[in-house]
Design a protein around this motif. Structure first.
Motif, PDB file in Angstrom:
ATOM      1  N   ALA A  35      67.482  14.918  36.597  1.00 28.70           N
ATOM      2  CA  ALA A  35      68.059  14.990  35.320  1.00 28.70           C
ATOM      3  C   ALA A  35      68.678  13.520  34.887  1.00 28.70           C
ATOM      4  CB  ALA A  35      69.220  16.026  35.431  1.00 28.70           C
ATOM      5  N   GLU A  36      69.126  12.835  35.924  1.00 31.36           N
ATOM      6  CA  GLU A  36      69.666  11.517  35.560  1.00 31.36           C
ATOM      7  C   GLU A  36      68.715  10.676  34.832  1.00 31.36           C
ATOM      8  OE1 GLU A  36      71.520  10.208  39.252  1.00 31.36           O
ATOM      9  OE2 GLU A  36      73.360  11.522  38.985  1.00 31.36           O
ATOM     10  N   ARG A  37      67.551  10.784  35.386  1.00 32.04           N
ATOM     11  CA  ARG A  37      66.365   9.568  34.859  1.00 32.04           C
ATOM     12  C   ARG A  37      65.632  10.214  33.567  1.00 32.04           C
ATOM     13  NH1 ARG A  37      61.384  11.321  34.837  1.00 32.04           N
ATOM     14  NH2 ARG A  37      60.721  12.939  36.485  1.00 32.04           N
ATOM     15  N   LEU A  38      65.930  11.273  33.297  1.00 31.01           N
ATOM     16  CA  LEU A  38      65.395  12.048  32.125  1.00 31.01           C
ATOM     17  C   LEU A  38      65.945  11.537  30.735  1.00 31.01           C
ATOM     18  CD1 LEU A  38      64.499  15.515  33.289  1.00 31.01           C
ATOM     19  CD2 LEU A  38      62.630  13.770  32.966  1.00 31.01           C
ATOM     20  N   PRO A  39      65.364  11.334  29.674  1.00 31.53           N
ATOM     21  CA  PRO A  39      66.122  10.839  28.483  1.00 31.53           C
ATOM     22  C   PRO A  39      67.174  11.599  28.026  1.00 31.53           C
ATOM     23  CG  PRO A  39      63.983  11.795  27.767  1.00 31.53           C
ATOM     24  CD  PRO A  39      64.057  11.626  29.560  1.00 31.53           C
ATOM     25  N   GLU A  40      67.184  12.988  27.912  1.00 32.28           N
ATOM     26  CA  GLU A  40      68.288  13.801  27.542  1.00 32.28           C
ATOM     27  C   GLU A  40      68.872  14.576  28.441  1.00 32.28           C
ATOM     28  OE1 GLU A  40      66.868  16.172  23.999  1.00 32.28           O
ATOM     29  OE2 GLU A  40      65.413  14.804  23.659  1.00 32.28           O
ATOM     30  N   GLY A  41      68.915  14.053  29.809  1.00 34.16           N
ATOM     31  CA  GLY A  41      69.389  14.518  31.010  1.00 34.16           C
ATOM     32  C   GLY A  41      69.089  15.984  31.192  1.00 34.16           C
ATOM     33  N   TRP A  42      70.073  16.825  31.309  1.00 32.46           N
ATOM     34  CA  TRP A  42      69.847  18.269  31.457  1.00 32.46           C
ATOM     35  C   TRP A  42      69.294  18.934  30.464  1.00 32.46           C
ATOM     36  CZ3 TRP A  42      70.298  20.059  36.538  1.00 32.46           C
ATOM     37  CH2 TRP A  42      71.241  19.262  37.508  1.00 32.46           C
ATOM     38  N   GLU A  43      69.486  18.679  29.371  1.00 34.57           N
ATOM     39  CA  GLU A  43      68.959  19.081  27.937  1.00 34.57           C
ATOM     40  C   GLU A  43      67.467  18.798  27.721  1.00 34.57           C
ATOM     41  OE1 GLU A  43      70.432  21.789  26.670  1.00 34.57           O
ATOM     42  OE2 GLU A  43      71.988  21.443  28.050  1.00 34.57           O
ATOM     43  N   THR A  44      66.801  18.176  28.450  1.00 33.76           N
ATOM     44  CA  THR A  44      65.428  17.513  28.227  1.00 33.76           C
ATOM     45  C   THR A  44      64.574  18.759  28.539  1.00 33.76           C
ATOM     46  OG1 THR A  44      66.027  15.275  29.241  1.00 33.76           O
ATOM     47  CG2 THR A  44      63.546  15.967  29.418  1.00 33.76           C
ATOM     48  N   GLN A  45      63.575  18.908  27.555  1.00 29.19           N
ATOM     49  CA  GLN A  45      62.550  20.026  27.590  1.00 29.19           C
ATOM     50  C   GLN A  45      61.428  19.545  28.433  1.00 29.19           C
ATOM     51  OE1 GLN A  45      62.755  22.866  25.545  1.00 29.19           O
ATOM     52  NE2 GLN A  45      64.807  21.953  25.274  1.00 29.19           N
ATOM     53  N   VAL A  46      61.181  20.335  29.444  1.00 27.55           N
ATOM     54  CA  VAL A  46      60.417  20.009  30.606  1.00 27.55           C
ATOM     55  C   VAL A  46      59.021  20.354  30.085  1.00 27.55           C
ATOM     56  CG1 VAL A  46      62.053  20.552  32.380  1.00 27.55           C
ATOM     57  CG2 VAL A  46      60.450  22.233  31.815  1.00 27.55           C
ATOM     58  N   GLY A  47      58.487  20.914  29.159  1.00 21.48           N
ATOM     59  CA  GLY A  47      57.142  21.213  28.634  1.00 21.48           C
ATOM     60  C   GLY A  47      56.568  22.532  29.014  1.00 21.48           C
ATOM     61  N   GLU A  48      55.512  22.922  28.761  1.00 20.97           N
ATOM     62  CA  GLU A  48      54.867  24.194  28.939  1.00 20.97           C
ATOM     63  C   GLU A  48      54.538  24.288  30.315  1.00 20.97           C
ATOM     64  OE1 GLU A  48      51.281  27.189  27.696  1.00 20.97           O
ATOM     65  OE2 GLU A  48      51.765  25.461  26.634  1.00 20.97           O
ATOM     66  N   GLY A  49      54.923  24.788  31.107  1.00 19.88           N
ATOM     67  CA  GLY A  49      54.486  24.993  32.650  1.00 19.88           C
ATOM     68  C   GLY A  49      55.106  23.695  33.473  1.00 19.88           C
ATOM     69  N   GLY A  50      56.123  22.968  32.775  1.00 20.10           N
ATOM     70  CA  GLY A  50      57.000  21.862  33.414  1.00 20.10           C
ATOM     71  C   GLY A  50      55.915  20.599  33.566  1.00 20.10           C
ATOM     72  N   LYS A  51      55.181  20.538  32.451  1.00 18.69           N
ATOM     73  CA  LYS A  51      54.402  19.473  32.611  1.00 18.69           C
ATOM     74  C   LYS A  51      55.120  17.948  32.212  1.00 18.69           C
ATOM     75  CE  LYS A  51      53.357  19.739  27.539  1.00 18.69           C
ATOM     76  NZ  LYS A  51      52.335  19.971  26.371  1.00 18.69           N
ATOM     77  N   ALA A  52      56.347  17.975  31.897  1.00 20.76           N
ATOM     78  CA  ALA A  52      56.821  16.652  31.870  1.00 20.76           C
ATOM     79  C   ALA A  52      57.450  16.294  33.314  1.00 20.76           C
ATOM     80  CB  ALA A  52      58.161  16.816  31.121  1.00 20.76           C
ATOM     81  N   LEU A  53      57.351  17.235  34.371  1.00 17.26           N
ATOM     82  CA  LEU A  53      57.809  16.588  35.762  1.00 17.26           C
ATOM     83  C   LEU A  53      56.520  16.809  36.852  1.00 17.26           C
ATOM     84  CD1 LEU A  53      60.781  19.326  35.821  1.00 17.26           C
ATOM     85  CD2 LEU A  53      60.842  16.767  35.262  1.00 17.26           C
ATOM     86  N   SER A  54      56.782  16.077  37.885  1.00 24.17           N
ATOM     87  CA  SER A  54      55.639  16.061  38.927  1.00 24.17           C
ATOM     88  C   SER A  54      55.819  17.272  39.410  1.00 24.17           C
ATOM     89  CB  SER A  54      56.022  14.915  39.848  1.00 24.17           C
ATOM     90  OG  SER A  54      57.339  15.079  40.309  1.00 24.17           O
ATOM     91  N   GLY A  55      54.723  17.703  40.406  1.00 21.76           N
ATOM     92  CA  GLY A  55      54.557  18.671  41.277  1.00 21.76           C
ATOM     93  C   GLY A  55      55.762  18.967  42.119  1.00 21.76           C
ATOM     94  N   GLY A  56      56.303  17.905  42.764  1.00 25.62           N
ATOM     95  CA  GLY A  56      57.461  17.783  43.680  1.00 25.62           C
ATOM     96  C   GLY A  56      58.565  18.396  42.963  1.00 25.62           C
ATOM     97  N   GLU A  57      58.680  17.674  41.632  1.00 21.21           N
ATOM     98  CA  GLU A  57      60.052  17.880  40.896  1.00 21.21           C
ATOM     99  C   GLU A  57      59.917  19.371  40.520  1.00 21.21           C
ATOM    100  OE1 GLU A  57      60.697  13.339  39.044  1.00 21.21           O
ATOM    101  OE2 GLU A  57      59.182  14.912  37.988  1.00 21.21           O
ATOM    102  N   ARG A  58      58.896  19.906  40.164  1.00 22.97           N
ATOM    103  CA  ARG A  58      58.815  21.464  39.837  1.00 22.97           C
ATOM    104  C   ARG A  58      59.297  22.059  40.749  1.00 22.97           C
ATOM    105  NH1 ARG A  58      54.234  19.537  36.969  1.00 22.97           N
ATOM    106  NH2 ARG A  58      52.698  20.426  38.422  1.00 22.97           N
TER     107      ARG A  58
END
Length: 573
Positions: free
Chosen positions: A445-468
């Motif tokens: 959350a700290e590294r994402l542009p909008e923190g906890w409110e950052t949209q992770v995208g369909e299926g969580g594509k904005a995150l890596s596999g480990g982050e998901r």
């Protein structure tokens, strides 16, 4: 399949009335033309009287058609709404293993373009088809009154036309059976191609994905074959329609030449015959249109008739909360006649303990967890959760006891915080953040542009596999289920965050029973019980780490290989 059957009845009735009015208007042309040509009365009315009749019928027909269109569209929209609801309800009742089938392309087509095309059956086909049938019936009846011989010709043409239409529809249906399976495969391949872009591009294969190209070629070839069958059906129907026209004109002309029928009424009847065959053609086109939509209806029916796993109507009384047990379980994905993945497997997971499943790839570790969460039912033996067989529990009751963190984690197209909160309705912000901290999500959350409110995208594509996977672990912590099924996939977790994973597992085992498919040395060594599976799905041995190491054998060799592999380091030379 409609929520308003009376509405469908009204739409059908108004279509019949519309067809009758059209038939009467066409039939009225016979005496009207004859009265106009002979300046005499026909059936009690002169030219002026028949013009009034035609005017009244035109007004009534216009009003009736307007109502017909409105009501048929209402039925179509009601059908679409009902089907969406029924498909959604049915999908929600299917066992989780049902979704492992290649359904993505098929379901996406079904609830989008195919469903809209199916809705057009009610909006553009059923009403007109019923109306044309009513029109044809009126014309046949009037023909008998006009001239019995002509009425007989029209009557005889109807069953002949029906037989040919059935044959033509059969040819079109055959064409659908030829191309529909390949189109379903093509849809699945398109979805696969879109989902695997990362892998394909990394391998330089994004422009020549062979499975998609093959599917496109197969679909094109089958469509061409189907086109011959479908075209033959349409040509057969057209030939019959034209044949009926020729017969009617020939008979009418013969009667006129013989003096049985006056020339003017004969000409009027020829015009009526043309309208009659046009009506038959419209009926044939409606039937053909219905046939082209049969595969869509069949695919919808396949989903609506899919049998969910049976479950009781009321929750069972749990006799051993937090416990998991498998008793003599045998299971194969292809059914009882296929090669089993698990063979007479028995294991116990006591409440509050952590049990690690270890074994070679293909030994059935993931299958054990899927049977516990009732993705499938075992072919033999029993699977118990909370002391009660899973088959005796409702889906809601079983799912309430389990948190599942598998390798194929799915995140919703929502904020990071919302994806954790989905673990338990009503979870407080403090609980969510605490779980996130344990699972290592706070750093994400700290590294994402909008923190906890950052949209992770369909299926969580904005995150890596480990982050998901860490988000999924946080969900499990928030849910606070008494049993956690965890697949600790090393491929999805980097070394930097290993401490977060270990902390998460430790936090989970404080409040829940944990059954983990273990890959990490720390997790295996700290388990209360380790179950070693063979490559053919049997239990080779079980015990603590020290007990299994002391016994030697397969576990010792497995541990040494794993310890050696995890000791590798990259160095500069």
């Amino acid at each position: 399949m409609v929520s308003d059957p009376p509405g469908m009845t009204r739409a059908t009735a108004i279509s019949v009335v519309s067809g009758v009015l059209e038939g009467l208007a066409l039939a009225a042309l016979l005496p009207a033309i004859s009265a106009l040509a002979t300046d005499d009365t026909w059936w009690g009315l002169g030219t002026g009287g028949w013009i009034i009749v035609l005017a009244v019928l035109a007004v009534l027909s216009f009003a009736c058609n307007a109502v017909k269109e409105r009501w048929n569209y209402a039925v179509a929209l009601d059908f679409l709404k009902s089907i969406h609801r029924l498909v959604g309800d049915q999908v929600a009742r299917q066992p989780l293993g049902w979704f492992s089938r290649p359904l993505a392309g098929k379901l996406s087509r079904m609830v989008s373009s195919e469903l809209m095309n199916t809705g057009s059956i009610f909006a553009h086909m059923m009403g007109p088809l019923v109306a044309k049938l009513a029109t044809a019936t009126v014309l046949v009846v009037v023909a008998w009154f006009w001239d019995p011989l002509l009425g007989l010709v029209l009557t005889v043409s109807v069953p002949l036309f029906v037989l040919i239409t059935v044959g033509a529809a059969s040819l079109i249906r055959r064409g659908g059976r030829i191309h529909e399976p390949d189109e379903v495969v093509l849809a699945d391949r398109i979805v696969e191609y879109a989902q695997c872009q990362g892998t394909l591009r990394s391998c330089g294969r994004s422009e020549d994905f062979a499975p998609l190209i093959d599917a496109m070629e197969n679909a094109r070839a089958s469509k061409k074959r189907a086109l011959w069958s479908e075209t033959s059906g349409l040509m057969l129907s057209g030939v019959v329609s034209q044949g009926v026209i020729v017969v009617l004109i020939t008979v009418t002309g013969s009667l006129a030449v013989a003096g049985t029928l006056a020339p003017i009424p004969a000409m009027a009847f020829i015009g009526l015959s043309l309208q009659f065959t046009s009506t038959l053609t419209a009926i044939a086109e409606g039937v053909m249109g219905l046939e082209t939509r049969r595969p869509m209806l069949d695919s919808i029916d396949e989903v609506l008739t899919a049998e969910p796993l049976p479950e009781p109507g009321t929750p069972a009384e749990l006799t051993a909360p937090g416990e998991v047990e498998l008793r003599g379980v045998t299971f194969s994905y292809g059914g009882a006649g296929d090669v089993p993945v698990l063979r007479d497997l028995s294991l116990e997971v006591p409440a509050g303990s952590m049990v690690a499943l270890v074994g070679p790839s293909g030994s059935g570790k993931t299958t054990v967890e899927k049977l516990i969460s009732r993705f499938y039912d075992a072919d033999a033996g029993e699977v118990l959760v909370g002391g009660v067989p899973v088959t005796d529990q409702t889906t809601e009751q079983l799912m309430a006891q389990l948190s599942m963190v598998f390798q194929d984690v799915y995140l919703f197209d929502d904020s990071l915080e919302a994806n954790i909160a989905v673990g338990r309705e009503g979870a407080t912000g403090e609980e969510i953040r605490h779980a996130a901290e344990l699972a290592g999500v706070t750093g994400i959350a700290e590294r994402l542009p909008e923190g906890w409110e950052t949209q992770v995208g369909e299926g969580g594509k904005a995150l890596s596999g480990g982050e998901r996977q860490r988000v999924a672990i946080a969900r499990a912590l928030v849910k606070q289920a008494p049993i956690v099924l965890l697949d600790e996939a090393t491929s999805a977790l980097d070394v930097e965050n290993e401490a977060h994973v270990v902390a998460s597992v430790e936090a989970l085992r404080e409040t829940a029973t944990v059954l983990v498919i273990a890959h990490r040395l720390d997790t295996i060594a700290k388990a209360d019980l380790i179950v070693l599976l063979t490559d053919d799905g049997r239990v080779e041995g079980y015990g603590t780490h020290d007990e299994l190491m002391a016994a030697g054998g397969t576990y010792t060799r497995f541990w040494n290989r794993l310890h050696h592999a995890q000791g590798w380091r990259l160095v500069d030379r």
